[in-house]
Enzyme design. Sequence first.
Site, PDB file in Angstrom:
ATOM      1  N   ASP A  26      18.565  41.264 -17.332  1.00  0.00           N
ATOM      2  CA  ASP A  26      17.180  40.091 -17.563  1.00  0.00           C
ATOM      3  C   ASP A  26      17.857  39.397 -17.537  1.00  0.00           C
ATOM      4  O   ASP A  26      18.508  38.419 -17.201  1.00  0.00           O
ATOM      5  CB  ASP A  26      17.201  39.590 -19.005  1.00  0.00           C
ATOM      6  CG  ASP A  26      15.969  39.470 -19.172  1.00  0.00           C
ATOM      7  OD1 ASP A  26      15.102  39.135 -18.621  1.00  0.00           O
ATOM      8  OD2 ASP A  26      16.049  39.082 -20.485  1.00  0.00           O
ATOM      9  N   ASP A 119      11.134  40.868 -14.462  1.00  0.00           N
ATOM     10  CA  ASP A 119      12.176  40.007 -14.288  1.00  0.00           C
ATOM     11  C   ASP A 119      13.903  40.680 -15.210  1.00  0.00           C
ATOM     12  O   ASP A 119      15.112  40.546 -15.369  1.00  0.00           O
ATOM     13  CB  ASP A 119      12.209  38.665 -14.588  1.00  0.00           C
ATOM     14  CG  ASP A 119      11.698  38.665 -15.938  1.00  0.00           C
ATOM     15  OD1 ASP A 119      11.642  40.112 -16.990  1.00  0.00           O
ATOM     16  OD2 ASP A 119      11.750  37.323 -17.104  1.00  0.00           O
ATOM     17  N   GLU A 120      13.254  42.130 -15.378  1.00  0.00           N
ATOM     18  CA  GLU A 120      14.491  42.612 -16.811  1.00  0.00           C
ATOM     19  C   GLU A 120      13.926  44.344 -16.313  1.00  0.00           C
ATOM     20  O   GLU A 120      13.666  45.630 -15.659  1.00  0.00           O
ATOM     21  CB  GLU A 120      14.057  42.435 -17.676  1.00  0.00           C
ATOM     22  CG  GLU A 120      12.668  42.944 -18.331  1.00  0.00           C
ATOM     23  CD  GLU A 120      12.531  42.875 -19.502  1.00  0.00           C
ATOM     24  OE1 GLU A 120      13.920  43.015 -20.791  1.00  0.00           O
ATOM     25  OE2 GLU A 120      11.533  42.360 -20.541  1.00  0.00           O
TER      26      GLU A 120
END
Length: 404
Positions: A26, A119-120
């Site tokens: 993350d 974003d992860e």
Amino acid sequence: MAEAGRAGGGESERSDAPVPVIMHVDMDAFYASVELRQRPELRGRPVIVGGSHRGVVLSATYEARALGVRSGMSSGQARRLAPGAVFLPPDFDSYGEVSRAIVAVFAGVSAAVESASIDEAFLDLTGSLRMYGPPAAIGERLRATVADEQAITCSVGIGPSKFVAKVASRAAKPDGLVEVLPEDVVAFLHPMPVQAMWGVGVPTARRLYGLGIETVGELAHAPASTLRRAFGPHAGRGLQELAWGRDRRRVVATQPERSISSQETLGRDTDEPETVRRELLRMADRTSRRMRKAGLVGRTVAVSLRFADFTEVTRSVTLATPTDVTEEVYGAAVALYERMGLTRARIRRVGVRVEGLGPVRRAYRQPQLTDPEHGWQEADQAVDAAVRKFGPTAVRRAALTRPR
């Protein structure tokens, strides 16, 4: 970087089937972190990405979060909480570019990369350990690569399931790593508040609090009938299963691989052609081995070089027939590099990518009269067999044993 944390210790129990090893990565305050790369003078200040007068907060630095600012909050409320914060408009093209580059890094260690959002991502490392080492070492390597190449930080969680890995990455924030071994899952989860569970938002947490359930351990031991009445049979059972760390969801690659690549940042910038050719061989070998493991061949070979000033250049060539042979991929890559005609250009990162992939069983290779009875293809297969049996350092090319 933050020091790696480890929930518990000891060896995982052996069984006939390997225990899954799942990693969740993350990015830390992703949008804000990307913006700060272009505005380093704002580091250390509360920075908010989102509409300064209307709209919602998309991302906020940890300095802004310390003042109570959260993603999804109205920008008006954020301004009241952090009157001195700097508001920046979002640049989604930049975020997408960085996200794709990071996913390419992940793909270098696992064929199963599931992008959960921009974003992860989840990575299944179960089949990668023999080649790349222990899970925590892989996680630290990925964190270091992302920090070096993209100048942003990320947090990593590792566990035997997606759920545990996700909760572990939250516990690792910011800029850290937490690994939870299978035998330590209960000890890791049960002291946590129920709202720390992935998938338990404010409304669900409030309902659990109303039942007198405040920790994950209390949820795990709650009467099943109570949870069924409050949440229904399916959701109630699902919550309790997660409280024990049981999660059968698998990591599913976001999309079929259209290319396989390997890239690595050098220990120091170099302008020596021999060093660059050696690294091209290392990346061609790694890429070709991953193709063979996946049962794929490709026709287009691309070379990417990042220079000391962070500018990049990419060149590609399409071969006459598809291949998974290291020597053929390397031959195409080094020819592309030499055709660039670089003079004293200091190179920071080297990458080799193969595109136009297809199953090896469907590929047709036109034999040549000059082909030997046994060639590089058979040599690669023999090396792969030795590596599978004895580990990644069992057989190496002589050129790659020199000091880097």
